[in-house]
Each structure stands twice: as C-alpha cells, then as structure tokens.
Scaffold this active site. Structure first.
Site, mmCIF file in Angstrom:
data_model
loop_
_atom_site.group_PDB
_atom_site.id
_atom_site.type_symbol
_atom_site.label_atom_id
_atom_site.label_comp_id
_atom_site.label_asym_id
_atom_site.label_seq_id
_atom_site.Cartn_x
_atom_site.Cartn_y
_atom_site.Cartn_z
ATOM 1 N N ARG A 12 0.862 -1.195 0.000
ATOM 2 C CA ARG A 12 0.000 0.000 0.000
ATOM 3 C C ARG A 12 0.892 1.236 0.000
ATOM 4 N NH1 ARG A 12 -5.347 -1.103 0.788
ATOM 5 N NH2 ARG A 12 -5.883 -3.032 1.905
ATOM 6 N N GLY A 43 -7.366 3.699 -4.506
ATOM 7 C CA GLY A 43 -6.190 4.526 -4.238
ATOM 8 C C GLY A 43 -5.187 4.390 -5.367
ATOM 9 N N THR A 65 -10.476 -5.456 -6.766
ATOM 10 C CA THR A 65 -10.772 -5.357 -5.339
ATOM 11 C C THR A 65 -11.944 -6.262 -4.977
ATOM 12 O OG1 THR A 65 -11.635 -4.009 -3.516
ATOM 13 C CG2 THR A 65 -12.161 -3.231 -5.688
ATOM 14 N N ASP A 109 -13.819 -5.492 -2.773
ATOM 15 C CA ASP A 109 -14.861 -4.572 -2.287
ATOM 16 C C ASP A 109 -15.868 -4.153 -3.371
ATOM 17 O OD1 ASP A 109 -13.661 -4.629 0.193
ATOM 18 O OD2 ASP A 109 -12.501 -2.814 -0.127
ATOM 19 N N ARG A 140 -27.690 -20.384 18.765
ATOM 20 C CA ARG A 140 -26.922 -19.168 19.056
ATOM 21 C C ARG A 140 -27.185 -18.078 18.019
ATOM 22 N NH1 ARG A 140 -21.289 -22.318 20.335
ATOM 23 N NH2 ARG A 140 -21.436 -22.230 22.597
ATOM 24 N N HIS A 152 -14.764 -1.669 4.589
ATOM 25 C CA HIS A 152 -14.853 -0.564 5.551
ATOM 26 C C HIS A 152 -15.774 0.545 5.066
ATOM 27 C CE1 HIS A 152 -12.228 -1.591 8.788
ATOM 28 N NE2 HIS A 152 -11.305 -2.018 7.948
ATOM 29 N N GLU A 208 -17.422 -4.675 7.929
ATOM 30 C CA GLU A 208 -16.440 -4.055 8.851
ATOM 31 C C GLU A 208 -16.804 -2.603 9.153
ATOM 32 O OE1 GLU A 208 -12.063 -5.773 7.647
ATOM 33 O OE2 GLU A 208 -13.125 -4.579 6.173
ATOM 34 N N ARG A 227 -21.967 -15.207 19.306
ATOM 35 C CA ARG A 227 -20.573 -15.432 18.922
ATOM 36 C C ARG A 227 -20.234 -14.570 17.708
ATOM 37 N NH1 ARG A 227 -20.549 -17.660 23.163
ATOM 38 N NH2 ARG A 227 -19.945 -19.815 23.637
ATOM 39 N N ARG A 251 -9.692 -12.689 0.829
ATOM 40 C CA ARG A 251 -8.853 -12.222 -0.290
ATOM 41 C C ARG A 251 -7.932 -13.322 -0.802
ATOM 42 N NH1 ARG A 251 -6.713 -6.609 2.030
ATOM 43 N NH2 ARG A 251 -4.717 -7.613 1.721
HETATM 44 O O1 F6P Z 1 -9.617 -2.907 0.150
HETATM 45 C C1 F6P Z 1 -9.790 -4.273 0.310
HETATM 46 C C2 F6P Z 1 -9.811 -4.670 1.743
HETATM 47 O O2 F6P Z 1 -9.804 -6.052 1.662
HETATM 48 C C3 F6P Z 1 -10.937 -4.172 2.630
HETATM 49 O O3 F6P Z 1 -12.165 -4.784 2.441
HETATM 50 C C4 F6P Z 1 -10.352 -4.421 3.999
HETATM 51 O O4 F6P Z 1 -10.966 -3.667 4.969
HETATM 52 C C5 F6P Z 1 -8.931 -4.021 3.793
HETATM 53 O O5 F6P Z 1 -8.650 -4.298 2.439
HETATM 54 C C6 F6P Z 1 -7.932 -4.706 4.681
HETATM 55 O O6 F6P Z 1 -6.662 -4.308 4.295
HETATM 56 P P1 F6P Z 1 -5.243 -4.702 4.888
HETATM 57 O O7 F6P Z 1 -4.594 -5.556 3.850
HETATM 58 O O8 F6P Z 1 -4.545 -3.429 5.045
HETATM 59 O O9 F6P Z 1 -5.474 -5.443 6.162
#
Ligand code: F6P
Length: 357
Positions: free
Chosen positions: A74, A113, A134, A136, A171, A180, A231, A275, A284
């Site tokens: 990153r 980004g 991604t 996401d 449960r 996020h 998240e 839980r 990922r």
């Molecule tokens: O941007 C993709 C992502 O997988 C998000 O969904 C997650 O919150 C974040 O990356 C986690 O990133 P890192 O690799 O910095 O833990």
C-alpha cells in the site's frame, strides 16, 4: 516494438495473476517485439527501481494462482506528493524509472487509491492503463471488479458453515465481512448465505431494530439468527457523530470491531448466546473463482487490445456484460457505493431480511 511495465498495488485479491496473464498473452500474440518489465511490490518497485524483465513463461500456469507473482504494497495516494524519509520525490522517481526503461505504457492493477495514483501519472504525461481489482467492488465506472466474486464465494461459505453450528447450539452469530467503506461483499454474501440481518456502511442501523429482528426470530421459534455485518457498519447514533469524534471512538475500540460491540449489545438485550466470526483475509485468499478467471482474462485481453492500438489513459471496465474503456479522469477519486433504494435491497427486504433501518 512495445515496452510495457506492469505492477499490482494495494491490498491483494484473487485474480491478479490471471489478469496479468491475460494482458501478457494478449500482447505476446499481437506484438512482434515485446518487453515486459514487472515492478515488485506495487508502486514501490516503480519508485525505487525494483523490477525485472519478464518473459511470457513467467505468465504461464498462473491462471489459478492467488496472490500476485509481483508482490504488492500500500502506497497511499495522499502521500505520493510527500517526499520519502530520505527526501526522494516519489512522483519524479516513478517518472524517471518509466523514462529510463523507455516504456510505452504502464499497466496498473489495483483499487481506488491505486487508480488515483494511476491518474496522477497520466496527468504527469505517462501512458497508463488501469485494471479494476478489489474484493470490495467499489470502483466507480465498472459494473464489477475482479476478486469480488471469489470473495463472495469465501464469505458465503463461512456463513454456510456457521448455519449448521448456529442451529445446533441455538446461538446468534455475527459474521464480519470485509468492507470498511462499502457493503457490496456483505450484501451479496449475506443474501447468498441466507443471513437474517445484513448491516452495511451505507445503511446506518438502529440497534433497537436489530434487537427486534433477533427477538422476532426467537418468537417465531427459530433457535438461531445470523447477522452478516460489514467491517464498516455503523449505528445511526455513530453516523451522526462529527467525523473526528467517530474516529476517536474507533481508536478506543482497540482492534475490537463493530461486530464485537454489536454482539455484546445483542447478548445484553436478548439474553441469547452470541458469537463473532471474522473470516478476515481469507476472503482475499486462494484461487480465483471460475467467474473471476473469465472476467480477468477478458479484462486482460481488452487491456492488451488498447495497448496494441496505442490507446492510453483508461480503466478497462465491464459495463452491461461487455469490456470497455473508461477515461481515468472521469472515474478517479469516485466510490461506487450500494444505493440504499436499489432493487436488490428492496428484494432482500421483501423476503424479510432486516437491514436494521
Ligand atoms: O480494500 C480491500 C480490503 O480487503 C478491505 O475490504 C479491507 O478492509 C482491507 O482491504 C484490509 O486491508 P489490509 O490488507 O490493510 O489489512
């Protein structure tokens, strides 16, 4: 003769290798004299000149391999104009590497980004092609990103596994799904996994409504309840806090996400055993799904086609099932969020899924 640079940047996902394979196979087939330089660890490799001349065989046999053969890191866009600890101007350094290698184009695989930096490099006069990666699925201008479908499969299978144990023990389970800022993955995995309550960043939840939904299931004789929680899910109260205050609250959670907070609240207010399950980075990982392998191959081939034609400055996207080119300046910096009144949300509500709103 074409000289191409290629890099994978940001959080990884399934399908990075499959996409690079598509690009390089497409170029190998259609360009007589081709040189491909792979930059290691995303923009870092371009900044610090860490690269290797690759051959077509490097891109063979990687269709099904997860991760990235080039590594990733990153490099936040907002720091690109800030010199590094030794005073190096990163943008100038990237341009220097590009020109030194006399590249015709830089192929950049990454998320939002990464795309902003790709657009910055375009503004600085470099030829770039961006490929939308991604889990996401939040890249504006494309219907889908690669990695998304593979991650849906993993998050769904986590919810599937929870179903059986939740039923055995009567449960409540909170399954925390990655995302996020946006809730695409939670929405799709939640519906596919039969979650009873789905909480997304785009739809701030009312705790009382969430509690009611859990109690309604209990009164209906259902022993268990499953929540798929992004998240970045946020309560209505927190959504009203000034940004700074909310950030402080997140810091005070000390690694304990919204799911743990919710779990404690549900336990207290319903008396049920709750839980939390966090599949985390498994979402990922591993091999790209067959759907993603096809998507990656198509996007890679379309990128190769643009390079052969000398058309640069685009993201290769999928719109209405077809690959197309989208000018980077039209999409960089924009986020594709779940629309709260979209048909899929309405349909989910029709069958009784609660969004806590
Ligand atoms: O941007 C993709 C992502 O997988 C998000 O969904 C997650 O919150 C974040 O990356 C986690 O990133 P890192 O690799 O910095 O833990």
């Amino acid at each position: 003769m074409k000289r191409i640079g290629i890099l994978t940047s940001g959080g990884d996902c399934q399908g990075l290798n499959a996409t690079m394979r598509g690009v390089v196979k497409g170029l190998t087939k259609n360009v007589d004299d081709l040189e491909v330089y792979g930059f290691y660890d995303g923009y870092k490799g371009l900044i610090y000149g860490n690269y290797r001349l690759l051959s077509p065989s490097d891109f063979s046999g990687i269709l099904t391999r997860g991760g990235t053969i080039l590594g990733s890191s990153r490099q936040p866009f907002k720091l690109m104009r800030v010199p590094d600890e030794k005073g190096l101007d990163k943008v100038e350094a990237m341009k220097h590497t590009y020109h030194k290698l006399r590249l015709n184009c830089l192929v950049i695989l990454g998320g939002n980004g990464t795309q902003k930096t790709a657009n910055l490099l375009r503004e600085e006069g470099l030829n770039v092609i961006h490929l939308p990666k991604t889990i996401d699925n939040d890249i504006y201008g494309t219907d889908v990103t690669f990695g998304f479908q593979s991650a849906i499969n993993i998050a769904t299978s986590a919810i599937d596994c929870i179903h059986t144990t939740a039923a055995s023990h009567n449960r409540v389970f909170v399954v925390e799904v990655m995302g996020h800022k946006v809730g695409w993955l939670t929405l799709y995995a939640g519906i596919a996994g039969g979650a009873d309550i789905i909480l997304l960043p785009e739809i701030p939840y009312d705790l009382e409504k969430v509690i009611d939904a859990v109690k309604r299931r209990t009164h209906a004789g259902k022993g268990f309840t499953i929540l798929a929680v992004a998240e970045g899910a946020i309560s209505k109260e927190d959504a009203q806090l000034p940004k700074k205050e909310y950030k402080k609250k997140l810091e005070e959670r000390k690694g304990h996400s919204v799911s743990y907070e919710l779990a404690a609240q549900i336990e207290e207010k319903t008396g049920s055993e709750v839980r939390v399950v966090v599949p985390g980075h498994t979402q990922r990982g591993g091999s790209p799904s067959p759907y993603d392998r096809v998507l990656c191959t198509r996007l890679g081939a379309a990128a190769a086609d643009l390079i052969v034609k000398g058309k640069y400055g685009y993201m290769v996207a999928i719109v209405d099932g077809e690959t197309c080119k989208v000018p980077l300046e039209e999409v960089a910096g924009k986020l594709k969020m779940v629309e709260t009144d979209s048909p899929i949300i309405k349909e989910a509500k029709t069958i009784g899924i609660s969004f806590g709103d």
